[in-house]
Design an enzyme around this catalytic site. Structure first.
Site, PDB file in Angstrom:
ATOM      1  NE  ARG A  50     -11.160  12.923 -12.940  1.00  0.00           N
ATOM      2  CZ  ARG A  50     -10.167  12.388 -12.236  1.00  0.00           C
ATOM      3  NH1 ARG A  50     -10.419  11.539 -11.251  1.00  0.00           N
ATOM      4  NH2 ARG A  50      -8.925  12.681 -12.509  1.00  0.00           N
ATOM      5  CB  THR A 326      -8.503   5.119  -6.358  1.00  0.00           C
ATOM      6  OG1 THR A 326      -7.894   6.355  -6.661  1.00  0.00           O
ATOM      7  CG2 THR A 326      -9.648   4.869  -7.319  1.00  0.00           C
ATOM      8  CB  THR A 344     -10.454   8.397  -6.635  1.00  0.00           C
ATOM      9  OG1 THR A 344      -9.180   8.670  -6.059  1.00  0.00           O
ATOM     10  CG2 THR A 344     -10.739   9.431  -7.709  1.00  0.00           C
ATOM     11  N   GLY A 419      -3.733   5.028  -9.357  1.00  0.00           N
ATOM     12  CA  GLY A 419      -3.240   6.101 -10.227  1.00  0.00           C
ATOM     13  C   GLY A 419      -3.024   5.580 -11.646  1.00  0.00           C
TER      14      GLY A 419
END
Ligand code: DON
Length: 524
Positions: A50, A326, A344, A419
């Site tokens: 991330r 994504t 993403t 999302g």
């Protein structure tokens, strides 16, 4: 890569690099994601790549001088860019589990960039929709638009020379070329020019984190999930645990009653998500508490099988404000190794910004932080502490890659974009397969729903039958069609360990294919 003797991880790394070229709206070098790995020998890993917030960021990141949320700053350009994690994550996956040389995994992507690709309809449509915003940034325009500002169209050849060059640096220098080399320098220079805080030191300090998978059981199967900073694993685990005692399998499928109870479980899981979840490196996240029956049983007791609850009854207190993209892929190899990867740029084409000389779009992932402390609204804005922006923090994600094993063997690999609706999509598929024993193609095709606590509405795909909508409304749900006709794009794999048969199901909602090495593909 499988044909050349590589394993599922080699294939996943190569696919992730290639999608950065062929599917630039979400495939990326400039974003981040999660890779779940389950090896045939039983080992598992949850690779967290991330994005992180730059050191100099604080919770006022997206507030203007009057303290209102600046949506422009969240959506476009420099300030929403988190340190990209993709290249570090893919390099780490390769270092731990790969078998082919790293450069060999990057090479096909480099060729696709330098030799060009024929633009497919989905990419052309995306570029057409976002051409005006891409045009804000010269390097983005040069890469994706004609000189007159019109977007590259379906059937045209798209050559991405700068991207090919970046991929060549990465093939030769590994992740260091990105984080301690020319690519970090080019991005830092662009950030400095725009007065944004992301700098070379933020790149140098970036590390992917290899976490223990979050493992829970349902109906005799073991669900391998992503722990925080994904909220998806915890929410999925809570939902199946909340639903288990209702014995929905007796319904035989997603009847209106099953959909009602699913929405109630979802409402409660999303309320907990808003209150509790964030980056575990930055504050203590009570995952064990959230999955404990001591927490779940009283929560379950508030579910009325006949009647929709009100979301106001759950989650953090509300306050009024003062004022898709994504992609997921699943891979299984002949030995039974499996990868579920979701990554993403946050929005389609991220913040629309390409730093000159780099050839790839940068994320606007910092938009996933809660924008305003204390402001949690009926529209779905969340203001709780665990997901406020801080230097070095990773924004909370909904990405929910999932691998299911039975008796230690992989039986299902899934995940989706979308999302917050990702959690609903993936949970619905997993629940469909495990609870109702629905074959994967039907589970993928089934009309999807989403209840995210707030907005307090049960949103559904256009394909949901009228009779079911009416029935759900009689339970007291606010039933609304989703803004888009579809929800998610869940490319998934089912595997029968006894026969060894692997069934790949490409979700046809957005775009995607199933593929196998020639000697393993079934005859046409
Ligand atoms: O990590 C997250 O939850 C979001 N940034 C994902 C965004 C997304 O899925 C948009 N597209 N379909």
């Amino acid at each position: 890569m499988l044909t050349r003797g590589g394993n599922a991880i080699d294939a996943a790394v190569a696919v992730a690099f290639a999608l950065a070229v062929t599917y630039p709206e979400a495939g990326n070098l400039g974003g981040g994601g999660f890779m779940l790995v389950a090896l045939a020998d039983g080992r598992t890993a949850a690779i967290d790549y991330r994005e992180t917030a730059p050191r100099r960021v604080d919770e006022a990141l997206f507030l203007d001088a009057r303290g209102a949320v600046d949506q422009e700053r969240r959506a476009f350009g420099h300030h929403a860019v988190g340190v990209p994690g993709t290249v570090a994550g893919l390099a780490e996956a390769h270092r731990r589990f790969g078998t082919l040389p790293f450069a060999a995994l990057v090479e096909p992507a480099r060729r696709l960039a330098e030799e060009g690709i024929v633009v497919q309809p989905a990419l052309a449509a995306g570029l057409a929709e976002h051409a005006r915003d891409l045009a804000r940034f010269p390097a983005s325009a040069a890469q994706f638009l004609h000189a007159d500002g019109t977007p590259v169209e379906a059937g045209e050849r798209l050559v991405q020379r700068d991207l090919g060059n970046s991929l060549r640096w990465i093939a030769e220098g590994g992740a260091a070329a990105f984080y301690d080399g020319p690519i970090a320098a080019l991005i830092a220079a662009e950030m400095a020019r725009a007065g944004a805080s992301l700098d070379a030191r933020d790149f140098a300090e970036y590390r992917p984190i290899v976490r223990d998978v979050l493992a829970v059981r349902h109906r005799g199967a073991e669900l391998l999930l992503m722990p925080p900073p994904s909220s998806g694993g915890v929410a999925l685990a809570q939902m199946v645990a909340l639903l288990a005692p209702f014995e929905l399998r007796r319904e035989g499928g997603f009847t209106p009653r099953a959909r009602h109870l699913f929405a109630e479980a979802s409402r409660r899981a999303f309320a907990d998500r808003a209150r509790w979840l964030g980056d575990p490196e930055a504050s203590a996240i009570p995952v064990a508490m959230l999955l404990d029956e001591a927490h779940l049983a009283p929560l379950r007791a508030t579910i009325d099988p006949q009647r929709a609850s009100r979301s106001d009854a759950f989650g953090p207190p509300l306050a009024e404000p003062r004022g898709s993209s994504t992609t997921h892929f699943s891979i299984v190899d002949a030995a039974g190794n499996a990868v579920a990867n979701t990554y993403t740029l946050e929005e389609r084409f991220g913040g629309k910004l390409v730093a000159p000389g780099t050839g790839f779009l940068l994320n606007n992932e910092l938009q996933d932080f809660n924008p305003q402390r204390g402001v949690t609204t009926r529209d779905g804005q969340i203001g709780t502490e665990p997901n406020l922006a801080r230097g070095g923090r990773r924004p909370l994600s909904s990405m929910t890659p999932c691998i299911v094993r039975r008796d230690g063997e992989v039986v299902l690999v899934t995940g989706s974009p979308g999302g917050r609706t990702i959690i609903s999509t993936v949970t619905q598929i997993v629940f469909d397969v495990l609870e109702f024993e629905t074959p994967l193609p039907q589970a993928i095709a089934r009309p999807r729903q989403h209840h995210g606590w707030f907005p307090d509405a049960l949103r559904h795909e256009a394909a949901l039958e009228e009779a079911t909508r009416t029935a759900l409304a009689t339970y007291g749900h606010v039933v609304e069609p989703a803004k888009q006709r579809w929800q998610g794009d869940a490319h998934s794999i089912a595997r029968d360990p006894t026969s060894g048969v692997v069934q790949a199901v490409a979700d046809d909602r957005v775009e995607g294919w199933a593929a196998a090495p020639p000697d393993e593909a079934p005859p046409r």
